[in-house]
Scaffold this active site. Structure first.
Site, PDB file in Angstrom:
ATOM      1  N   GLU A  47       0.879  -1.164   0.000  1.00  0.00           N
ATOM      2  CA  GLU A  47       0.000   0.000   0.000  1.00  0.00           C
ATOM      3  C   GLU A  47       0.917   1.214   0.000  1.00  0.00           C
ATOM      4  OE1 GLU A  47      -2.173   0.863   3.587  1.00  0.00           O
ATOM      5  OE2 GLU A  47      -3.538   2.227   2.556  1.00  0.00           O
ATOM      6  N   ARG A 273       5.627 -12.826   9.461  1.00  0.00           N
ATOM      7  CA  ARG A 273       6.400 -11.634   9.119  1.00  0.00           C
ATOM      8  C   ARG A 273       7.725 -11.636   9.867  1.00  0.00           C
ATOM      9  NH1 ARG A 273       2.293  -7.801  10.839  1.00  0.00           N
ATOM     10  NH2 ARG A 273       3.136  -6.624   9.098  1.00  0.00           N
ATOM     11  N   LYS A 283       5.141   0.308  11.288  1.00  0.00           N
ATOM     12  CA  LYS A 283       5.101   1.565  10.540  1.00  0.00           C
ATOM     13  C   LYS A 283       4.818   2.748  11.457  1.00  0.00           C
ATOM     14  CE  LYS A 283       3.528   0.552   5.896  1.00  0.00           C
ATOM     15  NZ  LYS A 283       2.358   0.349   5.019  1.00  0.00           N
TER      16      LYS A 283
END
Length: 572
Positions: A47, A273, A283
């Site tokens: 994204e 992950r 983030k």
RNA sequence: UGGGGCGUCGCCAAGUUGGCAAGGCACAGGAUUUUGGUUCCUGCAUUCGGAGGUUCGAGUCCUCCCGCCUCAGCCA
């Protein structure tokens, strides 16, 4: 380097270049069964709302690596379904980072927003089949109706609207007749499902926002769950690889595609992950580090972002190697940073040019060396690389050596300069310390040595053995350089697991950046290219800073130190 | 306390149909070395979250238990 293209010579039987993992096992099975005509087509779907970090690199290497291993394809696709968060600036940086990592999507650069019209048509299809409806409940009501983890939800009073009414309302949502949040399109599935994702998930929300690519063409935008499978399907993706938290979404991913006619059906596969010790991957938290000025920006060399690692001087090949070495699995894990460091050293050892730089200089006078003599000595550029050639470095009566390389009273294990003990100056001569000059505070200001003219080049054939070899720089030829020493950003292996609800900033390492201004480098270093990496002999790997380096103000970043077995002995 | 996952050496991680525990990092020794770097040897899980069971034989099959992660955005 062949990492760029999808290599044509590796079929499923001979991809022994990368270790096996559960995803490859699934793919092997699919190929054996002739599923998808034995095609492998993956995608990396970021994204565009932030910078890529090493966690993304794991995913990029996985997806592009699978395509390489199976002679397949991998697309780069921006999942830009939320106009309020996404910006063009991010698509640029992401493209740059993926390229830098060494991967090539050829002409397959896609945007979810390019499929908006098609997605709309699919939604109409579901409405016509009575499998989607327009709901007038507001966000809070929808939440209440959804129930909880242990209690089933309630059906919305608008759930059983007629198809025609839904069609009309949905087209008017698109036309922009309704304000934000007043209506949504939902899938009609099962409000009592034990999987929250199946409790009539929202497919479209009204957002009168300008999109970075479609501008004001739309006032409704698709939600991830609705959009993602369609994107994959439209692109002919065979294996849609994502992280573990989407495992619960898989039934929904499948439901949407099952209920549409004649669409390609990709298979979603989830993996764990990446987590790395002494850093963060969130983030939100990385953004705080930037906003609250704990670091100089997204490309601060201490950041786990690809921009940061690039500026730090970490070779992309090392990151690819790292991705291969850590493997892919479904167990939550936190990889030791030492693993990455090992990959970095591995690459740089083979490729970095050796140079001599004294970080903490102390002056040495070679008392029996002629006053104004200067010799140009030959130095090999890289003992690991035949064709790296050699260069010439100036030697004279006064040189700098590392302050820590001299000790007046040394333990037997100390091989460096000690009064009366002969040591080798790399590429130059054998020297023996004869005297030490101190200031009134007892600080050493100058060391006197005598050299043996018969040992030019740093070698003697008489069988004399010299334990220590030191790096040095000629005083009158030295280049003044700034060196930035970097260390872990955090002092805690996992700064995320804050026990006593301490903020992660409490674990910031105050010594993650130490700037050395008085370093002395061999003169050639003034001419290095910004971003070029070197091994500073006996110290570590450094690269000239891509932003701040100039001939007048040479600045070097520590990439990673050399393995230091002396430090280990010393610590005991 | 509902659902979905995961649990093999300090850290990652292989382990096709049960056949008797890969590899890497880290660590510890030793050899070579004009970087105490590199390279090269050597060592490093009688044991696979735990307990039972099936079997000649189980990390791999069955049962129960324990622990960890994850899901209640009109984010992705």
């Amino acid at each position: 380097m062949s990492a760029g293209k999808n290599t044509p010579d590796t079929g499923s039987e001979n991809n022994i270049n990368r270790p096996s993992n559960f995803i490859k096992n699934i793919i092997d099975e699919d190929i054996k069964n002739g599923k998808n005509d034995a095609r492998v087509h993956t995608r990396f779907p970021p994204e565009p709302n932030g910078y890529l970090h090493i966690g993304h690199a794991k995913s990029i290497c996985l997806n592009f690596g699978l395509a390489q291993d199976y002679d397949g394809l991998c697309n780069l696709r921006f999942d830009d379904t939320n106009p309020v968060k996404e910006e063009d600036e991010y698509v640029k940086s992401i493209i740059e980072d993926v390229k830098w990592l060494g991967f090539d999507w050829e002409d397959r650069l896609y945007f979810a927003s390019d499929y908006f019209e098609h997605m709309y048509d699919f939604a109409v299809e579901l409405i016509r089949k009575g499998k989607a409806y327009v709901d007038d409940l507001n966000a809070e009501e929808i939440r209440e109706y959804r129930g909880t983890l242990t209690k089933p939800g309630k059906e919305s009073p608008y759930r059983n609207r007629g198809v025609e009414e839904n069609l009309d309302l949905f087209s008017r949502m698109r036309a922009g007749e309704f304000p934000d949040g007043s209506k949504v399109l939902r899938a009609k599935i099962d409000m009592s499902s034990s999987n929250m994702n199946m409790r009539d998930p929202v497919m479209y929300r009204i957002l009168h926002a300008s999109h970075h690519r479609t501008g004001d063409a739309w006032s409704i935008y698709p939600m991830y769950d609705w959009a993602h499978g369609l994107e994959d399907s439209l692109e002919g993706i065979t294996h849609s690889i994502c992280t573990l938290e989407f495992e619960d979404h898989r039934p929904l991913y499948d439901w949407f595609l099952e209920n549409l006619d004649g669409v390609h059906r990709p298979q979603q596969i989830e993996f764990a992950r990446l987590n790395l010790t002494y850093t963060l991957m969130s983030k939100r938290k990385l953004l705080r580090l930037v906003n609250e000025k704990y670091v100089s920006g997204w490309d601060d060399p201490r950041m786990p972002t690809l921009a940061g690692m690039r500026r730090r001087g970490i070779p992309p090949a090392a990151i690819r190697d790292f991705a291969d070495r850590i493997g892919v699995a479904k167990a939550d894990s936190i990889v030791d940073r030492a693993m990455l460091d090992s990959c970095i050293r591995d690459d740089l050892n083979k490729n970095a040019k050796r140079v001599m730089v004294v970080l903490d200089p102390v002056k040495v006078v070679i008392t029996n060396y002629p006053e104004d003599q200067v010799e140009e000595l030959t130095a090999e550029n890289n003992p690991e690389k035949e064709d790296a050639g050699s260069r010439t470095i100036p030697f004279s009566r006064e040189i700098y050596i590392e302050r820590e390389d001299f000790l007046e009273d040394a333990p037997k294990k100390f091989f460096r300069m000690v009064p009366g003990r002969e040591v080798r100056l790399k590429h130059a001569y054998y020297v023996t310390c004869t005297n030490v000059i101190k200031d009134t505070a007892g600080e050493i200001v100058e060391i006197h040595c005598e050299y043996d003219p018969a040992t030019k080049g740093g070698w003697s054939d008489d069988g004399r053995k010299v334990k220590g070899t030191l790096h040095w720089v000629s005083v009158k030829h030295a280049a003044d350089v700034e060196v930035r020493l970097y260390d872990h950003l955090f002092t805690k292996e996992n700064p995320d697991e804050s026990r006593e609800e301490k903020d992660f900033t409490a674990f910031l390492n105050p010594e993650s950046l130490v700037t050395l201004k008085n370093c002395k480098a061999e003169p050639g270093l003034r001419e290095s290219e910004p971003g070029e990496s070197f091994q500073f002999l006996r110290k570590g790997y450094f690269c000239s800073d891509s932003k701040d380096f100039s001939g007048e103000n040479p600045v070097f970043n520590l990439i990673v130190g050399l393995r230091d077995s002396w430090q280990k002995i010393e610590n005991k």
